[in-house]
Write an enzyme that holds these catalytic residues in place. Structure first.
Site, PDB file in Angstrom:
ATOM      1  N   ASP A 148       0.845  -1.196   0.000  1.00  0.00           N
ATOM      2  CA  ASP A 148       0.000   0.000   0.000  1.00  0.00           C
ATOM      3  C   ASP A 148       0.881   1.247   0.000  1.00  0.00           C
ATOM      4  O   ASP A 148       1.929   1.277   0.643  1.00  0.00           O
ATOM      5  CB  ASP A 148      -0.929   0.010   1.215  1.00  0.00           C
ATOM      6  N   SER A 149       0.454   2.257  -0.765  1.00  0.00           N
ATOM      7  CA  SER A 149       1.151   3.535  -0.840  1.00  0.00           C
ATOM      8  C   SER A 149       2.594   3.340  -1.296  1.00  0.00           C
ATOM      9  O   SER A 149       2.834   2.764  -2.348  1.00  0.00           O
ATOM     10  CB  SER A 149       1.059   4.263   0.509  1.00  0.00           C
ATOM     11  N   CYS A 150       3.588   3.776  -0.503  1.00  0.00           N
ATOM     12  CA  CYS A 150       4.977   3.541  -0.922  1.00  0.00           C
ATOM     13  C   CYS A 150       5.303   2.058  -0.871  1.00  0.00           C
ATOM     14  O   CYS A 150       6.230   1.590  -1.540  1.00  0.00           O
ATOM     15  CB  CYS A 150       5.949   4.348  -0.075  1.00  0.00           C
ATOM     16  N   HIS A 274      -6.735   8.439   0.582  1.00  0.00           N
ATOM     17  CA  HIS A 274      -5.546   7.593   0.548  1.00  0.00           C
ATOM     18  C   HIS A 274      -5.603   6.512   1.635  1.00  0.00           C
ATOM     19  O   HIS A 274      -5.946   6.788   2.786  1.00  0.00           O
ATOM     20  CB  HIS A 274      -4.289   8.446   0.730  1.00  0.00           C
TER      21      HIS A 274
END
Length: 303
Positions: A148-150, A274
């Site tokens: 997830d995300s980075c 996000h």
């Protein structure tokens, strides 16, 4: 959407903007930022039916989350946090629900964070973890790589490195709210700045500053995998919220991956911010994202 659901979402977004997004613009000390995120994540409920076991993989602290004695598939998840935040603690609760919903074993690791450990330390460490899983006798066809995300950045970069080094490729790739372009050229970074309840531009700029050594360009495909060749990637699930700063990172990946012949399952979740998946206990769109994740994971189970 009925009034009660609208009010609940409005109040949640206001809480996140006040407690997370606004403070993230103040350049807080790293220790304070890490502490704040861990405290917030204590609000997420764990699934009590999941067994959590501390393990070590390639010298990293890790956890094995098991819904049952035997699982044919393993999800190797890489947590997000702009390369300098996040831990086993922040993602444990969410991943117990992933394990419960998929009925698959989930492994996550405390990989080296920046700025203490800049690129390529984290990617090298995660590559070592993948090699150790293979050395333990786990077949690549039984591994789904997730982030997830980075963490989605690192998951995609890891899948590309696995391909380039001609190791057996994972059966599937899951990219949740992915951060794939460190040049920050996605249009949604500008038009969703006021709409994303969780992520601020300042947070990702700080993460990039911490993560990259001075001799590595932000457009290098090893750190911005959006600019790599996506040929021969495994089937990939992409989930993103309509209010995300990184909405266009996800859209651009979908378009480029499909052009490269990748089997992409892509969905935008209306009104979500996000990493909304971690808030799934309280929102229908979050619950649907978890159901969609499980459906994708089951399709990759070749046994």
């Amino acid at each position: 959407m009925d009034i009660s659901r609208m009010l609940k979402q409005f109040l949640t977004e206001q809480f996140l903007k006040t407690s997370i997004r606004t403070p993230s613009k103040l350049n807080l000390p790293i220790g304070s930022a890490r502490f704040s995120i861990e405290q917030m994540c204590k609000l997420f409920p764990k699934d009590a039916n999941i067994e959590i076991r501390k393990i070590s993989l390639a010298g990293l602290k890790a956890e094995e989350l098991k819904p049952q004695d035997e699982s044919t598939q393993l999800i190797f998840h890489i947590h997000g946090g702009a390369f300098y935040l996040g831990s086993l603690n922040t993602h444990r609760a969410f991943l117990t629900h992933v394990a419960a919903r998929t009925q698959m074993q989930v492994i996550h690791v405390d990989y080296p964070l920046s700025p203490e450990h800049r690129f390529p330390t984290a990617l090298n460490a995660l590559f070592d973890v993948y090699q150790e899983l293979l050395n333990q006798g786990i077949q690549a066809k039984d591994i789904i790589l997730s982030g997830d995300s980075c963490g989605a950045n690192l998951a995609l970069a890891l899948a590309l490195r696995i391909r380039n080094e001609k190791l057996p490729q994972v059966s599937g790739l899951i990219l949740l709210s992915p951060f794939l372009d460190l040049t920050l050229t996605s249009e949604s970074i500008r038009f969703n700045q006021k709409h994303d309840a969780l992520l601020s531009l300042e947070t990702i700029e700080t993460g990039i500053k911490h993560y990259l050594p001075k001799n590595v360009d932000v457009g290098d495909p090893r750190v911005s995998p959006m600019f790599d060749d996506f040929k021969d990637l495994p089937p990939t699930l992409v989930q993103v919220g309509s209010k995300e700063l990184l909405l266009d990172d996800a859209k651009r990946f979908k378009d480029k991956a499909e052009q490269a012949g990748v089997d992409v399952t892509f969905k935008i979740y209306t009104g979500m911010w996000h990493n909304f998946q971690m808030f799934h206990p309280w929102f229908d769109e979050g619950k649907k994202s978890l159901a969609d994740l499980a459906e994708f994971a089951h399709k990759q189970d070749k046994d």
